[in-house]
Motif scaffolding. Structure first.
Motif, PDB file in Angstrom:
ATOM      1  N   ALA A   1       0.831  -1.210   0.000  1.00  0.00           N
ATOM      2  CA  ALA A   1       0.000   0.000   0.000  1.00  0.00           C
ATOM      3  C   ALA A   1       0.864   1.257   0.000  1.00  0.00           C
ATOM      4  O   ALA A   1       1.961   1.294   0.581  1.00  0.00           O
TER       5      ALA A   1
ATOM      6  N   GLU B   1      -5.786  11.627  -7.190  1.00  0.00           N
ATOM      7  CA  GLU B   1      -4.497  10.917  -7.147  1.00  0.00           C
ATOM      8  C   GLU B   1      -4.334  10.119  -8.438  1.00  0.00           C
ATOM      9  O   GLU B   1      -5.274   9.448  -8.881  1.00  0.00           O
TER      10      GLU B   1
ATOM     11  N   ARG C   1      -7.607   7.987  -9.178  1.00  0.00           N
ATOM     12  CA  ARG C   1      -8.637   7.758  -8.137  1.00  0.00           C
ATOM     13  C   ARG C   1      -8.911   9.072  -7.415  1.00  0.00           C
ATOM     14  O   ARG C   1      -8.104  10.007  -7.468  1.00  0.00           O
TER      15      ARG C   1
ATOM     16  N   PHE D   1     -10.492  10.974  -3.720  1.00  0.00           N
ATOM     17  CA  PHE D   1     -10.883  10.902  -2.316  1.00  0.00           C
ATOM     18  C   PHE D   1     -11.555  12.223  -1.947  1.00  0.00           C
ATOM     19  O   PHE D   1     -11.168  13.282  -2.440  1.00  0.00           O
TER      20      PHE D   1
ATOM     21  N   ARG E   1      -4.097   9.703   2.972  1.00  0.00           N
ATOM     22  CA  ARG E   1      -4.873   8.728   2.217  1.00  0.00           C
ATOM     23  C   ARG E   1      -3.943   7.580   1.805  1.00  0.00           C
ATOM     24  O   ARG E   1      -2.743   7.790   1.589  1.00  0.00           O
ATOM     25  N   HIS E   2      -4.528   6.388   1.716  1.00  0.00           N
ATOM     26  CA  HIS E   2      -3.714   5.246   1.286  1.00  0.00           C
ATOM     27  C   HIS E   2      -4.487   4.409   0.274  1.00  0.00           C
ATOM     28  O   HIS E   2      -5.727   4.426   0.246  1.00  0.00           O
ATOM     29  N   TRP E   3      -3.760   3.706  -0.559  1.00  0.00           N
ATOM     30  CA  TRP E   3      -4.349   2.884  -1.610  1.00  0.00           C
ATOM     31  C   TRP E   3      -3.333   1.818  -2.031  1.00  0.00           C
ATOM     32  O   TRP E   3      -2.140   1.917  -1.717  1.00  0.00           O
ATOM     33  N   THR E   4      -3.815   0.827  -2.728  1.00  0.00           N
ATOM     34  CA  THR E   4      -2.941  -0.222  -3.260  1.00  0.00           C
ATOM     35  C   THR E   4      -2.896  -0.080  -4.771  1.00  0.00           C
ATOM     36  O   THR E   4      -3.942  -0.183  -5.444  1.00  0.00           O
TER      37      THR E   4
END
Length: 335
Positions: A250, A269, A281, A283, A297-300
């Motif tokens: 992530a 992002e 993406r 948010f 913020r976090h994402w994979t």
């Protein structure tokens, strides 16, 4: 010379009467009320829960009985008041005695009267020694203006277990996620002066209470979002990347967004990599910048961005009017 038996008996009676009178005079001269020649003293540890013991002191004129009255005084041993249950030779200290000093008044009496003498004061009575580690009963509270350049101050909160010391750690919390808090390096005092680096965060303080049995930690509520020293006006938002890092697969990005609309904004992002189709993406913030806010913020990333090579994160912010900030980039090698 001869004396009759009746005459001899009379002489004897007179002699016995004279002796009795003399004896009575001597006894009356020696009787008097007690007089103190050395004051009473107190032994024992002046701590709540401990027992103090009074000595009688030294008295002349043979006291036949003693009475006691323990008194609670101020730090200088003055303004003393009687302790309602303190009429014995011993006295067990209670919570109301903490921070005060104690004296004992001893009254000696005999058949001819009584007199009272007072001991010296004890040291200030300490709070009880706890048999358990501290436990928070009311969280710490931060006071002060949440603006860069101002000073925030925390109290200790309320605790059981009679803590003997406190330690402090100030923390940064995101504008819209108070769970996401990190320690501010070196910010370990009871007060904290807000810096430009704090802009857009909420502040929180963690207070750790300790005693001989252990320690416990309690956290304050967060402050309002830290404001700048001067008003910010802008036609479109601004976005600054504070950090971007991988944790496992992530990506975690922390940004500061400033906008004067006082409305939530959209964080846009984009992941990109040479030779790969980019991925975008969005948010939405949960707490509007006022006028700035820090957000994590976090994402994979999609599978095509994994493996060795260059990887770029591009971030921007768009307000409800459709104005978009300049894009900020962070490129690094990963995999």
């Amino acid at each position: 010379m001869k004396y009759s038996k009746r005459a001899l008996a009379g002489v004897a009676a007179v002699s016995l009467l004279a002796l009795a009178l003399l004896a009575g005079v001597g006894s009356a001269a020696s009787q008097a009320a007690p007089v103190n020649t050395a004051p009473p003293a107190i032994t024992g540890t002046p701590t709540v829960g401990q027992t103090l013991t009074a000595s009688n002191g030294t008295w002349s004129n043979a006291p036949t009985a003693y009475a006691y009255q323990w008194v609670r005084c101020n730090g200088g041993g003055n303004s003393c008041v009687n302790v309602s249950n303190g009429t014995q030779k011993t006295y067990t200290l209670v919570g109301a005695d903490a921070g005060r000093t104690m004296r004992v008044r001893v009254t000696a009496s005999n058949a001819d009267g009584s007199a009272t003498a007072e001991s010296a004061q004890t040291a200030a009575v300490a709070a009880a020694t706890s048999s358990a580690a501290p436990k928070n009963t009311d969280e710490p509270i931060i006071s002060g203006t949440p603006r860069v350049g101002q000073t925030l101050t925390t109290d200790d909160g309320s605790w059981s277990g009679n803590p003997t010391s406190f330690a402090y750690q100030w923390q940064h919390c995101d504008a819209d996620n108070i769970v996401s808090c990190t320690n501010v390096v070196g910010a370990t005092g009871k007060t904290y002066v807000l810096r430009l680096a704090d802009l857009g965060y909420r502040m929180r303080v963690s207070v750790t209470a300790k005693n001989a049995k252990g320690s416990a930690t309690a956290e304050s509520a967060t402050t309002a979002i830290i404001a700048p020293t001067v008003a910010i006006t802008n036609k479109r938002p601004t976005l600054t990347i504070l950090s971007v890092r991988f944790l496992g697969a992530a990506v975690y990005a922390r940004v500061r967004i400033c906008d004067d609309s006082n409305k939530n904004v959209t964080i846009i992002e984009k992941d990109s990599r040479p030779g790969k189709l980019s991925y975008t993406r969005r948010f939405t913030t949960l707490a509007a910048p006022r006028p700035c806010g820090v957000y994590t913020r976090h994402w994979t990333p999609a599978a095509r961005f994994r493996g060795p090579g260059s990887f770029t994160v591009t971030l921007s912010a768009r307000d409800t009017s459709g104005f978009t900030s300049a894009a900020s980039h962070r490129t690094f090698s990963h995999g």
